[in-house]
Design a protein around this motif. Structure first.
Motif, PDB file in Angstrom:
ATOM      1  N   ASP A  95       0.829  -1.211   0.000  1.00 29.37           N
ATOM      2  CA  ASP A  95       0.000   0.000   0.000  1.00 29.37           C
ATOM      3  C   ASP A  95       0.862   1.259   0.000  1.00 29.37           C
ATOM      4  OD1 ASP A  95      -2.443  -1.252  -0.039  1.00 29.37           O
ATOM      5  OD2 ASP A  95      -2.757  -1.146   2.129  1.00 29.37           O
ATOM      6  N   GLN A  96       0.319   2.343  -0.533  1.00 29.54           N
ATOM      7  CA  GLN A  96       0.974   3.640  -0.430  1.00 29.54           C
ATOM      8  C   GLN A  96       0.854   4.141   1.010  1.00 29.54           C
ATOM      9  OE1 GLN A  96      -0.773   6.202  -3.402  1.00 29.54           O
ATOM     10  NE2 GLN A  96       0.404   5.283  -5.065  1.00 29.54           N
ATOM     11  N   GLN A  97       1.782   5.015   1.423  1.00 30.61           N
ATOM     12  CA  GLN A  97       1.840   5.451   2.812  1.00 30.61           C
ATOM     13  C   GLN A  97       0.534   6.100   3.270  1.00 30.61           C
ATOM     14  OE1 GLN A  97       4.302   4.597   4.731  1.00 30.61           O
ATOM     15  NE2 GLN A  97       3.526   5.585   6.578  1.00 30.61           N
ATOM     16  N   GLY A  98      -0.079   6.900   2.413  1.00 33.74           N
ATOM     17  CA  GLY A  98      -1.329   7.558   2.787  1.00 33.74           C
ATOM     18  C   GLY A  98      -2.440   6.568   3.088  1.00 33.74           C
ATOM     19  N   ILE A  99      -2.525   5.508   2.296  1.00 33.58           N
ATOM     20  CA  ILE A  99      -3.546   4.471   2.506  1.00 33.58           C
ATOM     21  C   ILE A  99      -3.254   3.703   3.790  1.00 33.58           C
ATOM     22  CG2 ILE A  99      -4.493   2.316   1.573  1.00 33.58           C
ATOM     23  CD1 ILE A  99      -3.996   3.477  -1.224  1.00 33.58           C
ATOM     24  N   GLU A 135      -1.794   4.837   6.468  1.00 38.21           N
ATOM     25  CA  GLU A 135      -2.145   5.686   7.603  1.00 38.21           C
ATOM     26  C   GLU A 135      -3.658   5.764   7.797  1.00 38.21           C
ATOM     27  OE1 GLU A 135      -0.106   9.401   7.123  1.00 38.21           O
ATOM     28  OE2 GLU A 135       1.887   8.487   7.331  1.00 38.21           O
ATOM     29  N   GLU A 136      -4.420   5.834   6.718  1.00 40.49           N
ATOM     30  CA  GLU A 136      -5.889   5.860   6.820  1.00 40.49           C
ATOM     31  C   GLU A 136      -6.410   4.586   7.479  1.00 40.49           C
ATOM     32  OE1 GLU A 136      -7.801   6.555   3.101  1.00 40.49           O
ATOM     33  OE2 GLU A 136      -6.743   8.446   2.722  1.00 40.49           O
ATOM     34  N   LYS A 137      -5.901   3.446   7.046  1.00 39.86           N
ATOM     35  CA  LYS A 137      -6.337   2.163   7.606  1.00 39.86           C
ATOM     36  C   LYS A 137      -5.983   2.063   9.088  1.00 39.86           C
ATOM     37  CE  LYS A 137      -6.067  -0.604   3.340  1.00 39.86           C
ATOM     38  NZ  LYS A 137      -5.358  -1.737   2.665  1.00 39.86           N
ATOM     39  N   ASN A 140      10.760   3.455  10.966  1.00 36.25           N
ATOM     40  CA  ASN A 140      10.445   2.095  11.375  1.00 36.25           C
ATOM     41  C   ASN A 140      11.596   1.127  11.103  1.00 36.25           C
ATOM     42  OD1 ASN A 140       8.710  -0.004  12.333  1.00 36.25           O
ATOM     43  ND2 ASN A 140       8.404  -0.638  10.216  1.00 36.25           N
ATOM     44  N   ASN A 141      11.799   0.245  12.045  1.00 39.98           N
ATOM     45  CA  ASN A 141      12.712  -0.880  11.887  1.00 39.98           C
ATOM     46  C   ASN A 141      11.849  -2.132  11.703  1.00 39.98           C
ATOM     47  OD1 ASN A 141      14.755  -2.794  12.073  1.00 39.98           O
ATOM     48  ND2 ASN A 141      14.981  -2.615  14.288  1.00 39.98           N
ATOM     49  N   PRO A 142      11.900  -2.808  10.540  1.00 35.82           N
ATOM     50  CA  PRO A 142      13.001  -2.851   9.578  1.00 35.82           C
ATOM     51  C   PRO A 142      12.775  -2.105   8.261  1.00 35.82           C
ATOM     52  CG  PRO A 142      11.646  -4.773   9.257  1.00 35.82           C
ATOM     53  CD  PRO A 142      10.979  -3.956  10.348  1.00 35.82           C
ATOM     54  N   THR A 143      11.619  -1.472   8.057  1.00 38.33           N
ATOM     55  CA  THR A 143      11.303  -0.957   6.720  1.00 38.33           C
ATOM     56  C   THR A 143      11.927   0.399   6.413  1.00 38.33           C
ATOM     57  OG1 THR A 143       9.272   0.138   7.465  1.00 38.33           O
ATOM     58  CG2 THR A 143       9.095  -2.179   6.768  1.00 38.33           C
ATOM     59  N   GLY A 144      12.248   1.185   7.449  1.00 35.67           N
ATOM     60  CA  GLY A 144      12.784   2.523   7.234  1.00 35.67           C
ATOM     61  C   GLY A 144      11.724   3.560   6.918  1.00 35.67           C
ATOM     62  N   ALA A 145      10.450   3.168   6.976  1.00 35.20           N
ATOM     63  CA  ALA A 145       9.355   4.088   6.649  1.00 35.20           C
ATOM     64  C   ALA A 145       9.193   5.153   7.731  1.00 35.20           C
ATOM     65  CB  ALA A 145       8.048   3.319   6.495  1.00 35.20           C
ATOM     66  N   VAL A 146       8.769   6.343   7.304  1.00 31.26           N
ATOM     67  CA  VAL A 146       8.461   7.436   8.225  1.00 31.26           C
ATOM     68  C   VAL A 146       6.990   7.803   8.061  1.00 31.26           C
ATOM     69  CG1 VAL A 146       8.795   9.907   8.621  1.00 31.26           C
ATOM     70  CG2 VAL A 146      10.773   8.421   8.429  1.00 31.26           C
ATOM     71  N   TYR A 147       6.302   7.934   9.188  1.00 31.64           N
ATOM     72  CA  TYR A 147       4.891   8.316   9.174  1.00 31.64           C
ATOM     73  C   TYR A 147       4.771   9.833   9.191  1.00 31.64           C
ATOM     74  CZ  TYR A 147       3.827   3.420   9.938  1.00 31.64           C
ATOM     75  OH  TYR A 147       3.728   2.063   9.783  1.00 31.64           O
ATOM     76  N   SER A 148       3.709  10.344   8.600  1.00 34.91           N
ATOM     77  CA  SER A 148       3.528  11.791   8.499  1.00 34.91           C
ATOM     78  C   SER A 148       3.266  12.402   9.874  1.00 34.91           C
ATOM     79  CB  SER A 148       2.364  12.118   7.560  1.00 34.91           C
ATOM     80  OG  SER A 148       1.128  11.741   8.146  1.00 34.91           O
ATOM     81  N   GLU A 149       3.630  13.670  10.016  1.00 34.89           N
ATOM     82  CA  GLU A 149       3.378  14.377  11.271  1.00 34.89           C
ATOM     83  C   GLU A 149       1.881  14.451  11.558  1.00 34.89           C
ATOM     84  OE1 GLU A 149       5.357  18.060  11.956  1.00 34.89           O
ATOM     85  OE2 GLU A 149       7.202  17.427  10.953  1.00 34.89           O
ATOM     86  N   ALA A 150       1.085  14.613  10.504  1.00 37.29           N
ATOM     87  CA  ALA A 150      -0.370  14.684  10.676  1.00 37.29           C
ATOM     88  C   ALA A 150      -0.911  13.375  11.243  1.00 37.29           C
ATOM     89  CB  ALA A 150      -1.038  14.996   9.342  1.00 37.29           C
ATOM     90  N   PHE A 151      -0.386  12.249  10.771  1.00 41.12           N
ATOM     91  CA  PHE A 151      -0.821  10.941  11.265  1.00 41.12           C
ATOM     92  C   PHE A 151      -0.457  10.768  12.735  1.00 41.12           C
ATOM     93  CE2 PHE A 151       0.640   6.596  12.234  1.00 41.12           C
ATOM     94  CZ  PHE A 151      -0.577   5.924  12.174  1.00 41.12           C
TER      95      PHE A 151
END
Length: 348
Positions: A116-120, A122-124, A143-154
């Motif tokens: 999924d895209q990051q926005g989707i 976060e919505e879920k 995030n460990n292990p993916t390296g993803a960053v969540y938005s400040e709004a989320f």
């Protein structure tokens, strides 16, 4: 499976995420200065280090507790709060589950779809968090292990949702320094608990040092549960100076920018590897037509043996995922050359 940097000597270990800019030459002056501390009892609450962290984070000292690594702070937090229901956004660091199951918490996984895209995503997650109303939500960012960053709004929305039913958010930000991300914690966010490791960025896993920022009531509850002298004298003497070393910061920034870009470009060019966008000093990749075990076995038999972090122990991931920790320029070049050779030998 390789985890917690468990490689034998002689193997270039890409399963660990430690800053290679922290060399023996850089550390020795700090170590020599700290040797006398071995013969003395350290400050029981590590106040000298707390003071330095407060200065760096611009947070009052009574909102900070230090421990024998971030994991020590995590387990102490679990003992202090004992939340009934804990939601963990997965895949992520496996110690969160262990820490809270030990104290009897009911732990639920909120497993994201990595396609999924990051926005989707976060919505879920917001929908699930609203519905379940857990006593605590745990998020690793980056995030460990993916390296993803969540938005400040989320993150802000999650904090507000949890606050509405007096629930907490535990945010592990142990890798945020590599991209210069600031702390999310402030005194107004009474239900936010931020966890930090000092061993990754400052390259001292053997010293074991981490800290946690939270409201005063949480810090006081944790101090009641914490083992006395959790941080040793060497660490208390070495870390404040190391944290103030701007030469190290500059070297790390230059290394990170150059090596991250180099490895990302090389991985994109490989047909059997799909790298994920990462905001940390490691890159998670999905493999095609080869398992992590098979690739690691091949890498281990090269002239310069090396090993990657396999990911099958992370919820929602299998043996088609690997995580590559950034190392020195030389080591990174060796890995790139090896992966290119593998592609040529196997896929022609």
């Amino acid at each position: 499976m390789l985890k917690h940097g468990g490689c034998a000597k002689g193997i270039i270990d890409f399963s660990i995420n430690i800053n290679p800019c922290v060399t023996q030459k850089l550390l020795m002056p700090y170590v020599e200065k700290a040797v006398d501390e071995v013969g003395r009892y350290p400050d029981i609450q590590g106040n000298s280090l707390v003071k330095k962290i407060a200065e760096v984070e611009n947070v009052a000292a009574d909102h900070i507790i230090v421990g024998n690594g971030a994991s020590d702070c995590l387990y102490t937090c679990a003992r202090a709060l004992k939340p009934q229901t804990v939601l963990i956004i997965e895949p992520t660091f496996t110690e969160y589950r262990r820490a809270f199951e030990v104290v009897g918490s009911h732990v639920l996984s909120l497993t994201i779809d990595l396609s999924d895209q990051q926005g989707i995503i976060e919505e879920k997650l917001i929908h699930q968090i609203k519905k379940i109303k857990g006593d605590m939500v745990i998020l690793c960012n980056p995030n460990n292990p993916t390296g993803a960053v969540y938005s400040e709004a989320f993150i802000e929305q999650m904090i507000k949702i949890q606050a509405a039913h007096k629930g907490f958010v535990l945010l592990d930000a142990s890798f945020r320094q590599f991209e210069g991300l600031s702390t999310y914690f402030n005194e107004k966010r009474w239900n936010l608990i931020e966890l930090m490791s000092l061993t990754k960025y400052y390259g001292v896993p053997g010293l074991r040092c981490g800290y946690l920022m939270a409201t005063k009531s949480v810090i006081m509850a944790m101090k009641e549960e914490q083992v006395p002298w959790s941080v040793n004298g060497l660490t208390l003497e070495i870390m404040p100076g190391l944290m103030a070393d701007m030469t190290l910061v500059k070297a790390t920034q230059e290394w990170y920018a150059a090596e991250k870009s180099k490895i990302e470009k090389a991985l994109i060019d490989l047909s059997f590897v799909k790298p994920m966008k990462s905001h940390a000093n490691f890159i998670c990749c999905r493999l095609s037509n080869v398992s992590a075990y098979t690739l690691n076995k091949w890498l281990g038999h090269q002239e310069s043996p090396m090993a990657l972090r396999t990911c099958e122990d992370f919820v929602g991931m299998g043996d088609d995922f690997i995580r590559i920790g950034l190392k020195s320029a030389l080591n990174n070049d060796q890995l790139i050359e090896a992966l290119i050779r593998y592609e040529e030998e196997v896929y022609g």
